[in-house]
Scaffold this motif. Structure first.
Motif, PDB file in Angstrom:
ATOM      1  N   ASN A 187       0.827  -1.210   0.000  1.00 21.67           N
ATOM      2  CA  ASN A 187       0.000   0.000   0.000  1.00 21.67           C
ATOM      3  C   ASN A 187       0.860   1.257   0.000  1.00 21.67           C
ATOM      4  O   ASN A 187       0.569   2.226  -0.716  1.00 21.67           O
ATOM      5  CB  ASN A 187      -0.929  -0.002   1.215  1.00 21.67           C
ATOM      6  CG  ASN A 187      -1.986  -1.083   1.135  1.00 21.67           C
ATOM      7  OD1 ASN A 187      -2.311  -1.573   0.053  1.00 21.67           O
ATOM      8  ND2 ASN A 187      -2.530  -1.478   2.290  1.00 21.67           N
ATOM      9  N   LEU A 188       1.911   1.252   0.820  1.00 23.63           N
ATOM     10  CA  LEU A 188       2.794   2.417   0.863  1.00 23.63           C
ATOM     11  C   LEU A 188       3.480   2.621  -0.480  1.00 23.63           C
ATOM     12  O   LEU A 188       3.502   3.738  -1.018  1.00 23.63           O
ATOM     13  CB  LEU A 188       3.842   2.244   1.969  1.00 23.63           C
ATOM     14  CG  LEU A 188       4.910   3.343   2.044  1.00 23.63           C
ATOM     15  CD1 LEU A 188       4.283   4.689   2.387  1.00 23.63           C
ATOM     16  CD2 LEU A 188       5.986   2.978   3.075  1.00 23.63           C
ATOM     17  N   ALA A 189       4.046   1.559  -1.031  1.00 31.38           N
ATOM     18  CA  ALA A 189       4.772   1.678  -2.291  1.00 31.38           C
ATOM     19  C   ALA A 189       3.848   2.125  -3.422  1.00 31.38           C
ATOM     20  O   ALA A 189       4.233   2.952  -4.263  1.00 31.38           O
ATOM     21  CB  ALA A 189       5.444   0.348  -2.636  1.00 31.38           C
ATOM     22  N   ASN A 190       2.640   1.608  -3.450  1.00 27.21           N
ATOM     23  CA  ASN A 190       1.690   2.035  -4.482  1.00 27.21           C
ATOM     24  C   ASN A 190       1.344   3.511  -4.331  1.00 27.21           C
ATOM     25  O   ASN A 190       1.206   4.233  -5.328  1.00 27.21           O
ATOM     26  CB  ASN A 190       0.427   1.181  -4.424  1.00 27.21           C
ATOM     27  CG  ASN A 190       0.650  -0.226  -4.942  1.00 27.21           C
ATOM     28  OD1 ASN A 190       1.522  -0.460  -5.771  1.00 27.21           O
ATOM     29  ND2 ASN A 190      -0.132  -1.183  -4.453  1.00 27.21           N
ATOM     30  N   LEU A 218      10.000   1.655  -2.571  1.00 28.76           N
ATOM     31  CA  LEU A 218       9.759   1.214  -3.944  1.00 28.76           C
ATOM     32  C   LEU A 218      10.674   0.044  -4.312  1.00 28.76           C
ATOM     33  O   LEU A 218      10.243  -0.919  -4.957  1.00 28.76           O
ATOM     34  CB  LEU A 218       9.980   2.382  -4.912  1.00 28.76           C
ATOM     35  CG  LEU A 218       8.974   3.531  -4.816  1.00 28.76           C
ATOM     36  CD1 LEU A 218       9.436   4.713  -5.653  1.00 28.76           C
ATOM     37  CD2 LEU A 218       7.583   3.080  -5.259  1.00 28.76           C
ATOM     38  N   TRP A 219      11.940   0.119  -3.883  1.00 31.92           N
ATOM     39  CA  TRP A 219      12.893  -0.938  -4.234  1.00 31.92           C
ATOM     40  C   TRP A 219      12.521  -2.252  -3.545  1.00 31.92           C
ATOM     41  O   TRP A 219      12.570  -3.323  -4.163  1.00 31.92           O
ATOM     42  CB  TRP A 219      14.310  -0.512  -3.869  1.00 31.92           C
ATOM     43  CG  TRP A 219      15.350  -1.339  -4.566  1.00 31.92           C
ATOM     44  CD1 TRP A 219      16.098  -2.347  -4.046  1.00 31.92           C
ATOM     45  CD2 TRP A 219      15.737  -1.227  -5.937  1.00 31.92           C
ATOM     46  NE1 TRP A 219      16.932  -2.878  -4.996  1.00 31.92           N
ATOM     47  CE2 TRP A 219      16.739  -2.210  -6.171  1.00 31.92           C
ATOM     48  CE3 TRP A 219      15.345  -0.408  -6.995  1.00 31.92           C
ATOM     49  CZ2 TRP A 219      17.337  -2.372  -7.417  1.00 31.92           C
ATOM     50  CZ3 TRP A 219      15.943  -0.574  -8.227  1.00 31.92           C
ATOM     51  CH2 TRP A 219      16.921  -1.542  -8.431  1.00 31.92           C
ATOM     52  N   LEU A 220      12.145  -2.179  -2.272  1.00 26.74           N
ATOM     53  CA  LEU A 220      11.725  -3.391  -1.558  1.00 26.74           C
ATOM     54  C   LEU A 220      10.486  -4.005  -2.205  1.00 26.74           C
ATOM     55  O   LEU A 220      10.355  -5.230  -2.296  1.00 26.74           O
ATOM     56  CB  LEU A 220      11.449  -3.069  -0.092  1.00 26.74           C
ATOM     57  CG  LEU A 220      12.669  -2.751   0.782  1.00 26.74           C
ATOM     58  CD1 LEU A 220      12.227  -2.262   2.159  1.00 26.74           C
ATOM     59  CD2 LEU A 220      13.574  -3.963   0.921  1.00 26.74           C
ATOM     60  N   ALA A 228       7.538  -3.902 -11.497  1.00 32.09           N
ATOM     61  CA  ALA A 228       8.583  -3.276 -12.313  1.00 32.09           C
ATOM     62  C   ALA A 228       8.486  -1.757 -12.319  1.00 32.09           C
ATOM     63  O   ALA A 228       9.505  -1.061 -12.387  1.00 32.09           O
ATOM     64  CB  ALA A 228       8.517  -3.821 -13.737  1.00 32.09           C
ATOM     65  N   SER A 229       7.259  -1.223 -12.233  1.00 32.41           N
ATOM     66  CA  SER A 229       7.129   0.243 -12.250  1.00 32.41           C
ATOM     67  C   SER A 229       7.788   0.870 -11.034  1.00 32.41           C
ATOM     68  O   SER A 229       8.267   2.007 -11.095  1.00 32.41           O
ATOM     69  CB  SER A 229       5.651   0.639 -12.313  1.00 32.41           C
ATOM     70  OG  SER A 229       4.964   0.231 -11.138  1.00 32.41           O
ATOM     71  N   HIS A 230       7.831   0.138  -9.913  1.00 30.54           N
ATOM     72  CA  HIS A 230       8.478   0.665  -8.709  1.00 30.54           C
ATOM     73  C   HIS A 230       9.995   0.687  -8.880  1.00 30.54           C
ATOM     74  O   HIS A 230      10.653   1.652  -8.505  1.00 30.54           O
ATOM     75  CB  HIS A 230       8.085  -0.174  -7.499  1.00 30.54           C
ATOM     76  CG  HIS A 230       6.629  -0.089  -7.171  1.00 30.54           C
ATOM     77  ND1 HIS A 230       6.047  -0.818  -6.160  1.00 30.54           N
ATOM     78  CD2 HIS A 230       5.617   0.638  -7.727  1.00 30.54           C
ATOM     79  CE1 HIS A 230       4.754  -0.537  -6.105  1.00 30.54           C
ATOM     80  NE2 HIS A 230       4.471   0.326  -7.055  1.00 30.54           N
ATOM     81  N   ARG A 231      10.545  -0.368  -9.464  1.00 34.43           N
ATOM     82  CA  ARG A 231      11.981  -0.360  -9.787  1.00 34.43           C
ATOM     83  C   ARG A 231      12.293   0.770 -10.753  1.00 34.43           C
ATOM     84  O   ARG A 231      13.274   1.528 -10.559  1.00 34.43           O
ATOM     85  CB  ARG A 231      12.374  -1.697 -10.419  1.00 34.43           C
ATOM     86  CG  ARG A 231      13.811  -1.742 -10.946  1.00 34.43           C
ATOM     87  CD  ARG A 231      13.973  -2.817 -12.013  1.00 34.43           C
ATOM     88  NE  ARG A 231      13.075  -2.579 -13.145  1.00 34.43           N
ATOM     89  CZ  ARG A 231      12.759  -3.476 -14.064  1.00 34.43           C
ATOM     90  NH1 ARG A 231      13.253  -4.701 -13.978  1.00 34.43           N
ATOM     91  NH2 ARG A 231      11.939  -3.166 -15.052  1.00 34.43           N
TER      92      ARG A 231
END
Length: 672
Positions: A187-190, A218-220, A228-231
């Protein structure tokens, strides 16, 4: 009792406080004596918080604190206390939270007005001496606050009581423990991903900060869930930062933030913690992509670190100032004529790979940056550019240098030591690992009766340490163990956790306070849950407990880590995006990775695979083939056989079958 009617900063160790020791303001350092003086005189306190490399702190000092007329008003109406936020982040966090609770934008210099009991009732950041920028003049502010205090004292005290209670609930309160699950990080990363600038990297808008805790979220998420969008958001942000003016293309290292959305015009101060976190992110990015850009920027940044930031004993200084000769960025910026004079006929080659930018609103000399195409080509042709950069660096060294805040902060050094050790291990640089070990020894040796200082400058040491100091040094010790195999580092990490328990653990044993139990001058004993430019103290503590319990197999330590994570996670659920460090650490607690490798020291095929695939979720233990003692336990207490090379990759209490083939280990560890 009252203190002498003069400036009392001359004996302070902090370079920031020393900068103000010649002011006509009767500054006091934060102390029980200064707080007692306010009570005796029944005067409100003017609290000014800043740091040595802060540009707007310098501006306010020159305009107001060095002015005799302004100082006379301050001395007549207030007890004036000056705080270095790097020495006292506990004080800074309390009063910054108060300012935020008033609906005001935070930042430094922080200017707060407190009752004689130290309770905040009004404040702001920078105030000009004369009214401008839509802000009232500072003397106007001083007189208005004094008038409110004299004429509405009862109301002011009531408001201060309410504000203090609110801050205490926010920073020191408790909530029901969380159920730790994968959704916390997802949830946080999104949410962070939805704020990313898809063209320029970082968060949308200006100013732009590196924001390492968000980048780590995002990396975690990418490592765990394959999003992949977070990377890609992290990689884009890094590439844009490293092309912009926020990066020092001549000397290496990153400035604190960019004033614009393009990473072009920085505030030129360089902070130790930003560069430690940049190195870690670039190390992960290089492992994931193989892009030489990231390796080169690690090398350049570490060259800057070892050239410009070492202090006595080979620990690392806190920061470099933005200003020299009274002008921001003067040391780092170049006119075209200056570049041509330094490079001669080679200047045309330089301009092929670099751009001089003078954007709207920037009043200084042009800023060196790169287009995307220039960045890519400069990596390919780096050998051509190295002698040019060397000549420009030599020419720049003839300029008046920015000031350096030479105090060694324990937590910031811990972050840098870990980053150095990890980069040295990944990139095969034993000299970096040695530099990390030397800095670690310097910081550890500064202790007294087993306790670390928070800060030291020469022979002057500031005790007691904060919880962040013990956590950062424990994590540094673990990273050095992974890099060297020296079990003494695990013992040191355990000692730091013991001190943390002794001085910082709460009464119900569910968490830790930022300040020690014998710190006598804090108005509120806060948790240390809030991220700033680095992960919070609580996040670093959970990470240290998880990593150390994974390495040692100590189930009691694991239970402690889980309990702290559950309760911290419960508090983080009420704080939105300000506690990414806790959420990241809870993700580590939920699924800790452990890699045990048995390998031949003379031909370490499996170790090399692990070294070039760093993963912030994983702890690595290397055992030489044939070892019979000091063997690490796998989950369930099983000892690995050591007759032949092999690797055991475990998630929590579950391990994959032994891996004996280097290519298979590469497939399990790589994230490309």
């Amino acid at each position: 009792m009252t203190l002498p009617a003069k400036n009392l900063l001359a004996e302070e160790a902090s370079p920031y406080l020393q900068q103000h020791s010649g002011n006509p303001v009767h500054w006091r350092p934060w102390s029980p004596a200064a707080l007692a003086e306010a009570k005796v005189l029944q005067r409100p306190i003017l609290l000014s918080v800043g740091y040595a490399a802060c540009h707007w702190c310098h501006v306010m000092a020159h305009e107001s604190f060095e002015n005799d007329d302004v100082a006379a008003v301050m001395n007549r109406l207030f007890v004036n206390i000056k705080v270095d936020r790097e020495e006292r982040p506990d004080i800074d966090q309390i009063y910054m939270a108060a300012l935020s609770s008033m609906g005001e934008q935070g930042g430094w210099p922080l200017t707060m007005f407190l009752t004689p009991k130290g309770k905040p009732f009004w404040g702001g950041t920078y105030f000009p001496r004369e009214a401008r920028y839509g802000r009232p003049g500072f003397v106007q502010v001083l007189e208005a606050v004094d008038k409110a205090w004299r004429e509405k004292k009862e109301s002011v005290n009531q408001n201060a009581d309410g504000l203090t209670t609110h801050v205490e609930t926010r920073l020191a309160g408790s909530h029901a423990k969380a159920v730790l699950d994968r959704g916390m990080l997802a949830n946080l990363a999104n949410g962070i991903d939805g704020m990313i600038d898809r063209d320029l990297g970082g968060l949308r808008g200006a100013p732009k900060f590196p924001n390492a805790p968000f980048m780590q979220s995002l990396w975690l998420s990418w490592l765990r869930d394959g999003t992949a969008s977070h990377r890609d958001a992290v990689l884009l942000s890094l590439e844009k930062m490293l092309a912009g003016g926020i990066y020092d293309h001549i000397g290496g290292g990153l400035s604190r933030y960019s004033t614009d959305a393009e990473w072009l015009v920085p505030h030129f101060e360089k902070m130790l913690y930003d560069n430690a976190q940049l190195m870690r992110l670039c190390n992960w990015a290089y492992a994931s992509t193989g892009k030489e850009l990231f390796r080169l920027r690690i090398e350049e940044t570490i060259a800057w670190l070892l050239r410009e930031m070492r202090v006595e004993g080979d620990a690392f200084a806190a920061s470099l100032d933005a200003d020299s000769e009274g002008e921001e960025g003067l040391f780092y910026t170049w006119s075209r004529d200056e570049l041509e004079a330094a490079l001669g006929d080679d200047s045309a080659l330089f301009f092929k790979y670099f751009t001089l930018a003078g954007p709207h609103g920037w009043e200084g000399k042009p800023i060196i940056c790169q287009t995307d195409a220039q960045q890519a080509q400069s990596v390919v042709d780096r050998d051509l550019l190295f002698p040019l950069k060397h000549r420009l660096l030599a020419a720049r060294e003839q300029r008046v240098r920015p000031g350096r805040d030479g105090k060694a902060l324990t937590d910031w050094n811990g972050l840098m030591i870990a980053a150095l050790a990890e980069a040295g291990r990944s990139l095969g640089r034993s000299d970096w690992i040695e530099a990390a070990a030397t800095a670690f020894a310097a910081m550890a040796a500064a202790g007294r009766d087993g306790r670390l200082p928070h800060s030291m400058l020469g022979a002057k040491k500031l005790f007691p340490a904060l919880s962040s100091d013990y956590a950062a040094m424990a994590n540094a010790a673990i990273s050095l163990f992974e890099a060297t195999g020296n079990p003494g580092y695990i013992d040191r990490a355990g000692n730091f956790i013991e001190q943390l328990d002794l001085w910082h653990r709460d009464s119900d044993k569910t968490g830790y306070y930022l300040t020690a139990s014998d710190s006598a001058d804090v108005p509120i004993r806060i948790r240390g849950d809030v991220d700033e430019a680095i992960p919070s103290a609580t996040g670093q503590i959970i990470e240290a407990l998880v990593r150390l319990s994974s390495l040692s197999g100590d189930l009691d330590l694991w239970e402690k880590a889980w309990t702290v994570a559950e309760h911290a996670g419960g508090r983080a659920e009420h704080q939105g995006y300000g506690q990414a460090g806790i959420v990241n650490a809870c993700a580590l607690a939920l699924e800790p990775l452990k890699l045990v490798i048995v390998d031949r020291p003379e031909i370490p095929r499996l170790v090399r695979v692990a070294n070039r695939n760093p993963d912030p979720r994983r702890v690595d233990i290397v055992v030489p083939v044939g070892s019979a003692t000091n063997l690490p336990a796998l989950p369930g207490g099983v000892l690995p056989p050591t007759a032949e090379p092999g690797a055991w990759l475990c998630t929590g209490q579950v391990c994959l079958p032994v891996i004996t083939d280097a290519e298979e280990l590469e497939r399990q560890l790589s994230h490309r």
